[in-house]
Design an enzyme around this catalytic site. Structure first.
Site, PDB file in Angstrom:
ATOM      1  CE  LYS A 195      -1.881   2.804   2.738  1.00 14.42           C
ATOM      2  NZ  LYS A 195      -1.826   4.049   1.945  1.00 14.42           N
ATOM      3  CD  GLU A 269      12.571   3.323   9.525  1.00 12.92           C
ATOM      4  OE1 GLU A 269      12.128   4.129  10.379  1.00 12.92           O
ATOM      5  OE2 GLU A 269      13.131   3.665   8.479  1.00 12.92           O
ATOM      6  CB  CYS A 303      12.670   8.427   9.783  1.00 12.71           C
ATOM      7  SG  CYS A 303      13.438   7.236   8.678  1.00 12.71           S
ATOM      8  CD  GLU A 401       9.383  11.608  12.599  1.00 12.54           C
ATOM      9  OE1 GLU A 401       8.253  11.100  12.570  1.00 12.54           O
ATOM     10  OE2 GLU A 401      10.395  11.015  12.202  1.00 12.54           O
TER      11      GLU A 401
HETATM   12  P1  NAI Z   1       1.288   7.977   8.561  1.00 12.29           P
HETATM   13  O1  NAI Z   1       2.065   7.142   9.513  1.00 12.29           O
HETATM   14  O2  NAI Z   1      -0.119   8.308   8.875  1.00 12.29           O
HETATM   15  O3  NAI Z   1       1.274   7.260   7.113  1.00 12.29           O
HETATM   16  C1  NAI Z   1       2.171   6.263   6.681  1.00 12.29           C
HETATM   17  C2  NAI Z   1       1.400   5.185   5.930  1.00 12.29           C
HETATM   18  O4  NAI Z   1       0.484   4.546   6.818  1.00 12.29           O
HETATM   19  C3  NAI Z   1       0.546   5.705   4.774  1.00 12.29           C
HETATM   20  O5  NAI Z   1       0.594   4.767   3.728  1.00 12.29           O
HETATM   21  C4  NAI Z   1      -0.837   5.758   5.385  1.00 12.29           C
HETATM   22  O6  NAI Z   1      -1.880   5.677   4.444  1.00 12.29           O
HETATM   23  C5  NAI Z   1      -0.826   4.539   6.279  1.00 12.29           C
HETATM   24  N1  NAI Z   1      -1.777   4.551   7.378  1.00 12.29           N
HETATM   25  C6  NAI Z   1      -2.319   5.628   8.006  1.00 12.29           C
HETATM   26  N2  NAI Z   1      -3.138   5.221   8.999  1.00 12.29           N
HETATM   27  C7  NAI Z   1      -3.112   3.869   9.009  1.00 12.29           C
HETATM   28  C8  NAI Z   1      -3.730   2.867   9.818  1.00 12.29           C
HETATM   29  N3  NAI Z   1      -4.533   3.178  10.825  1.00 12.29           N
HETATM   30  N4  NAI Z   1      -3.464   1.573   9.559  1.00 12.29           N
HETATM   31  C9  NAI Z   1      -2.616   1.231   8.569  1.00 12.29           C
HETATM   32  N5  NAI Z   1      -2.019   2.126   7.767  1.00 12.29           N
HETATM   33  C10 NAI Z   1      -2.246   3.436   7.983  1.00 12.29           C
HETATM   34  O7  NAI Z   1       2.119   9.296   8.290  1.00 12.29           O
HETATM   35  P2  NAI Z   1       1.553  10.692   7.713  1.00 12.29           P
HETATM   36  O8  NAI Z   1       0.190  10.954   8.226  1.00 12.29           O
HETATM   37  O9  NAI Z   1       1.732  10.679   6.264  1.00 12.29           O
HETATM   38  O10 NAI Z   1       2.583  11.715   8.346  1.00 12.29           O
HETATM   39  C11 NAI Z   1       2.395  12.188   9.670  1.00 12.29           C
HETATM   40  C12 NAI Z   1       3.711  12.331  10.378  1.00 12.29           C
HETATM   41  O11 NAI Z   1       4.287  11.038  10.534  1.00 12.29           O
HETATM   42  C13 NAI Z   1       4.764  13.115   9.631  1.00 12.29           C
HETATM   43  O12 NAI Z   1       4.633  14.478   9.844  1.00 12.29           O
HETATM   44  C14 NAI Z   1       6.033  12.564  10.223  1.00 12.29           C
HETATM   45  O13 NAI Z   1       6.319  13.202  11.445  1.00 12.29           O
HETATM   46  C15 NAI Z   1       5.705  11.124  10.482  1.00 12.29           C
HETATM   47  N6  NAI Z   1       6.208  10.256   9.410  1.00 12.29           N
HETATM   48  C16 NAI Z   1       7.322   9.544   9.662  1.00 12.29           C
HETATM   49  C17 NAI Z   1       7.874   8.763   8.684  1.00 12.29           C
HETATM   50  C18 NAI Z   1       9.097   7.984   8.947  1.00 12.29           C
HETATM   51  O14 NAI Z   1       9.670   7.387   8.035  1.00 12.29           O
HETATM   52  N7  NAI Z   1       9.571   7.936  10.167  1.00 12.29           N
HETATM   53  C19 NAI Z   1       7.304   8.693   7.335  1.00 12.29           C
HETATM   54  C20 NAI Z   1       6.085   9.456   7.187  1.00 12.29           C
HETATM   55  C21 NAI Z   1       5.587  10.206   8.193  1.00 12.29           C
END
Ligand code: NAI
Ligand code: MG
Length: 498
Positions: A195, A269, A303, A401
């Site tokens: 996904k 991760e 990250c 973060e």
């Molecule tokens: P997110 O963690 O919500 O999204 C990442 C993935 O998870 C996307 O594909 C999303 O559709 C999916 N997702 C969202 N809710 C889910 C659920 N309940 N069950 C399964 N999958 C789900 O991250 P988002 O909203 O894009 O970004 C928010 C914050 O998260 C950012 O501002 C940043 O601080 C952090 N982030 C950290 C990352 C990392 O690599 N450490 C990468 C992306 C975001």
């Protein structure tokens, strides 16, 4: 597509000329309920193309396809390790052959510079396939002696695939994160449902086309674009054996809880807030350059970025001036403009979130040595690289973060003091130390609670190296030889020699 960009390759224009679909069982199909969403160019805010939004019904279909492809006697289950190795290598070469196309699609969908996408995301994705191609033929077990008086045994271990793996990935390195999940999974013989992030589905979908072209059997890799609801349906599904997730710590916790239904395996991760520690005896020019790279790489949306600078008091002013000057010299603009050093943030949501943190810090009395709490330009999600001082450990800008080009700098006096401050976080993904005293560098490196520690460098990396988080930065390790452990079950076989 209303994009007037004249540098776009014909292949990219053609890819964007029709709505994108789901990949299930080797076929491109619409979502069962016909839902779609728009994916947007963050430099221009223009809609690039409509993309199918998978629902729980589509997740069911994909699980059936992935299960069928996994179970013996499917073509995939019968493929020899050597055939799998050659297939992986072929995909790596196909990615290279389409490198410019992938780079343009990534720049359109994510905002990052074309060159950064080509030399970073795309090149490493291709290399990942070739690195793991080597492991496909080396999934070895061991033979283990047993001591049962009067009886003889032959006991050995086998490393077998876990089954159907759901990979859920974020938007900061869209193609690369897709490959982080797909490549180790299929190397070990699993099947995958990927996904992509709702902000950036395009390069994963293009990769899906290349996987079919390379000869990956139907159902081995399925791709379901969608939002959190699609991800949640995958995590809830009892036909999924493992979830591999990269994203926020908040969603990682939800996944860990939701996976308990069928106790599917989970690897995570998650977020980071990496401390970057500069001692008085560091090579200051190198440390400043490292702080700039560590702070602003990938528009700060990484990250393992070094977002918390700790600088020993003797060189604090010098380092702050150096990083601020370098930050001010960074030209922010469209990822297709060769004059740009840095593109926009990925989305309106991220733009507002990051600017909100900068405003909050200013309201609490922090000082901006570079950057601004205002958007850059009146179109697109641009933020100027920002350096913040006069912060304390309680401010949100220091604890959370942020995932944008925002670095804080705090002075310190002693090693014990800085180690305590650096480790005072729920995260533990990365950390760094700058000192020309090898004793200081290695000793402090050992005291930092993080999965990756850089000494006198930042972002130095290879697909051969394991990565992952201590504390709330995750579960498990990705890449390197360790990266296959989470995609295999260890079977112990005991035979009595009668
Ligand atoms: P997110 O963690 O919500 O999204 C990442 C993935 O998870 C996307 O594909 C999303 O559709 C999916 N997702 C969202 N809710 C889910 C659920 N309940 N069950 C399964 N999958 C789900 O991250 P988002 O909203 O894009 O970004 C928010 C914050 O998260 C950012 O501002 C940043 O601080 C952090 N982030 C950290 C990352 C990392 O690599 N450490 C990468 C992306 C975001
Ligand atoms: Mg989210």
């Amino acid at each position: 597509m209303s994009h007037e960009n004249s540098t776009l390759l014909p292949a990219v224009r053609s890819f964007l000329s029709a709505p994108k679909q789901l990949l299930i069982g080797g076929e491109w199909v619409d979502a069962k309920d016909g839902r779609t969403f728009a994916t947007v160019n963050p430099s221009t805010e223009e809609v690039l193309v409509q993309v199918a939004h998978a629902s729980a019904v589509d997740v069911d279909r994909a699980v059936v396809a992935a299960r069928t492809a996994f179970e013996s006697p499917s073509p995939w289950s019968k493929m020899t390790p050597r055939e799998r190795s050659h297939l992986l290598w072929r995909i790596g070469d196909l990615i290279d052959a389409h490198a410019e196309e992938f780079a343009q699609l990534e720049a359109l969908d994510n905002g990052k510079r074309v060159e950064a996408a080509r030399d970073g995301d795309v090149a490493i994705s291709a290399e990942l396939f070739r690195y793991f191609a080597g492991w496909a033929t080396k999934m070895e077990g061991t033979s283990i002696p047993m001591s049962v008086p009067g009886r003889e045994f032959h006991a050995y271990t086998r490393r077998e695939p876990v089954g159907v793996v759901a990979g859920i990935v974020p938007w900061n390195f869209p193609l690369l994160m897709a490959c982080f999940k797909i490549v180790p999974a299929i190397t070990a013989g699993n099947t995958v449902i990927l996904k992509p992030a709702e902000q950036t589905p395009l390069t994963a979908l293009r990769l899906g086309e290349l996987l079919l072209e390379a000869g990956v059997p139907a159902g081995v890799v399925n791709i379901l674009p969608g939002f959190g609801d699609t991800g949640a349906a995958l995590v809830d599904h009892h036909g999924v054996d493992k979830v591999a997730f990269t994203g926020s710590t908040e969603v990682g916790k939800k996944i860990a809880a939701a996976a308990s239904g069928n106790l599917k395996k989970v690897s995570l991760e998650l977020g980071g807030k990496a401390p970057n520690i500069i001692f008085n005896d560091a090579d200051i020019d190198a440390a400043i350059a490292g702080a700039v790279l560590g702070g602003y790489f990938n528009e700060g949306q990484c990250c393992v970025n070094g977002s918390r600078l700790y600088v020993q008091r003797g060189v604090f002013d010098q380092v702050v001036e150096g990083v601020a000057a370098a930050a001010r010299a960074i030209r922010v603009g469209d990822g297709f403009d060769p004059a740009s050093h840095m593109g926009p943030l990925v989305s309106k949501e991220q733009h507002e979130k990051v600017l909100g943190y900068i405003r909050g810090a200013v309201a609490e009395g922090a000082v901006l040595n570079a950057g601004s709490a205002d958007a850059v330009g009146d179109r697109g999600f641009f933020v100027a690289p920002t350096l913040i001082t006069s912060v304390n450990e309680q401010m949100a800008v220091q604890t959370d973060e942020i995932f944008g080009p925002v670095v804080t700098a705090i002075p310190f006096d002693t090693e014990d003091e800085v180690v305590a401050a650096a480790n005072n976080t729920v995260y533990g993904l990365a950390a760094g130390v700058w000192s020309q005293n090898i004793g200081t560098a290695h000793r402090v490196g050992a005291r930092l609670r993080a999965g990756t520690v850089w000494l006198n460098t930042w972002h130095a990396d290879d697909v051969t190296l394991p990565r992952g988080g201590f504390k709330q930065s995750g579960w498990g390790r990705e890449l390197g030889s360790f990266g296959l452990d989470d995609y295999t079950e260890l079977k112990t076989v005991i035979a009595e020699l009668r």
